[in-house]
Scaffold this active site. Structure first.
Site, mmCIF file in Angstrom:
data_model
loop_
_atom_site.group_PDB
_atom_site.id
_atom_site.type_symbol
_atom_site.label_atom_id
_atom_site.label_comp_id
_atom_site.label_asym_id
_atom_site.label_seq_id
_atom_site.Cartn_x
_atom_site.Cartn_y
_atom_site.Cartn_z
ATOM 1 N N ASP A 168 -0.439 2.481 -3.736
ATOM 2 C CA ASP A 168 0.412 1.299 -3.621
ATOM 3 C C ASP A 168 0.402 0.515 -4.937
ATOM 4 O OD1 ASP A 168 1.894 -0.463 -1.484
ATOM 5 O OD2 ASP A 168 0.425 -1.841 -2.341
ATOM 6 N N HIS A 225 1.160 4.671 5.800
ATOM 7 C CA HIS A 225 1.035 4.214 4.413
ATOM 8 C C HIS A 225 -0.404 4.168 3.917
ATOM 9 C CE1 HIS A 225 1.962 2.032 0.773
ATOM 10 N NE2 HIS A 225 1.230 0.999 1.142
#
Length: 281
Positions: free
Chosen positions: A98, A263
């Site tokens: 991320d 994620h």
């Protein structure tokens, strides 16, 4: 959590980073994403530490690291070069997730003599995202533009951090691990950390985009081998039909594969993630 690891604060010149280290062998630096702290790696780091020296810092601005005001990925990259040199590692592998992926990419671009290999988890260069930004991206990743309004966004989030950050199925003590969840909770309830995390996104739309554009214009690419992993149950693969083609603009030696999880790969699929990382490290 992190049995056998040590936890210290390290002065790296421009910032003071909270850092956890453990294991022995070739060094690997693990960089977390937003809004996590280094404890997101608690299921991955011990597996890698069986044959690697594992270094897990809180990014500047995040968790219990200091908040110096400059949250550009170039500044973060300098932090990590100083940190790893202080720990005795002139060369090392980097894994970034991320926002940590953006910092890891910049580290590899700015310091090619330091980074031996790069794993990017659910990420792309910031410039690659923004040059392709359309209405679909803006709707799906609207938080990039909201958080970049740093002071306003932080003031609104700090009114009720749990409303913004909490309530998701993967942000629970069971899914994250109790101690990791507690560390995450401390971070999101610290107004200065929230302000700094928003500063990370402001830098992303401003100076980080500029740095990426300059590299593209100069024809610079990532020199080391790259493993780009994306989460099949998240939306990166939906936004970009051909991730391999996007990555080909940024690196010549790159593998692109999916992991069947959401994620937060390190928390949701640590064993599969480590298996994939070992193909690169």
């Amino acid at each position: 959590m992190f049995e056998g690891f040590s936890l210290r604060r390290r002065d790296v010149g421009e910032a003071v980073l909270r850092v956890r280290t453990g294991g022995a062998g070739p060094p690997v630096l693990l960089l977390h994403g937003h809004p996590r702290t280094h404890t997101t790696w608690h299921r991955v780091a011990p597996l890698l530490a069986t044959d690697h020296t594992v270094v897990c810092p809180d990014l500047r601005g995040y968790g219990e690291s200091s908040k110096p005001g400059d949250y550009s990925k170039r500044a973060m990259a300098r932090d990590f070069v100083h940190l790893m040199r202080e720990l005795g590692h002139d060369e090392f592998a980097v894994v970034g997730h991320d926002r940590g992926a953006a910092a890891a990419i910049r580290l590899a671009l700015d310091h090619p003599d330091r980074v031996t290999s790069l794993a990017v988890l659910d990420g792309l260069p910031i410039g690659a995202h923004l040059e392709r930004c359309d209405a679909r991206f803006a709707q799906s990743w609207y938080h990039w533009f909201f958080l970049a309004q740093q002071e306003l966004a932080a003031a609104m989030i700090n009114q009720d951090p749990d409303l913004w950050y909490g309530g998701r199925y993967h942000d629970t003590p069971l899914a994250m691990g109790v101690e990791n969840w507690a560390d995450f909770q401390r971070a999101i309830h610290d107004p200065e950390t929230v302000l700094a995390m928003c500063g990370d996104y402001r830098a992303g739309l401003e100076v980080d985009r500029q740095h990426d554009d300059e590299d593209r214009a100069a024809g610079r690419k990532i020199a080391c081998p790259v493993l780009a992993l994306w989460a099949a149950k998240d939306d990166l693969g939906e936004l970009y039909e051909n991730l391999a083609a996007v990555w080909a603009e940024w690196a010549d030696d790159v593998q692109v594969r999916a992991i069947d999880c959401g994620h937060h790969m390190a928390e949701e699929a640590p064993v599969e993630l480590v298996r994939e990382l070992r193909t690169l490290l």
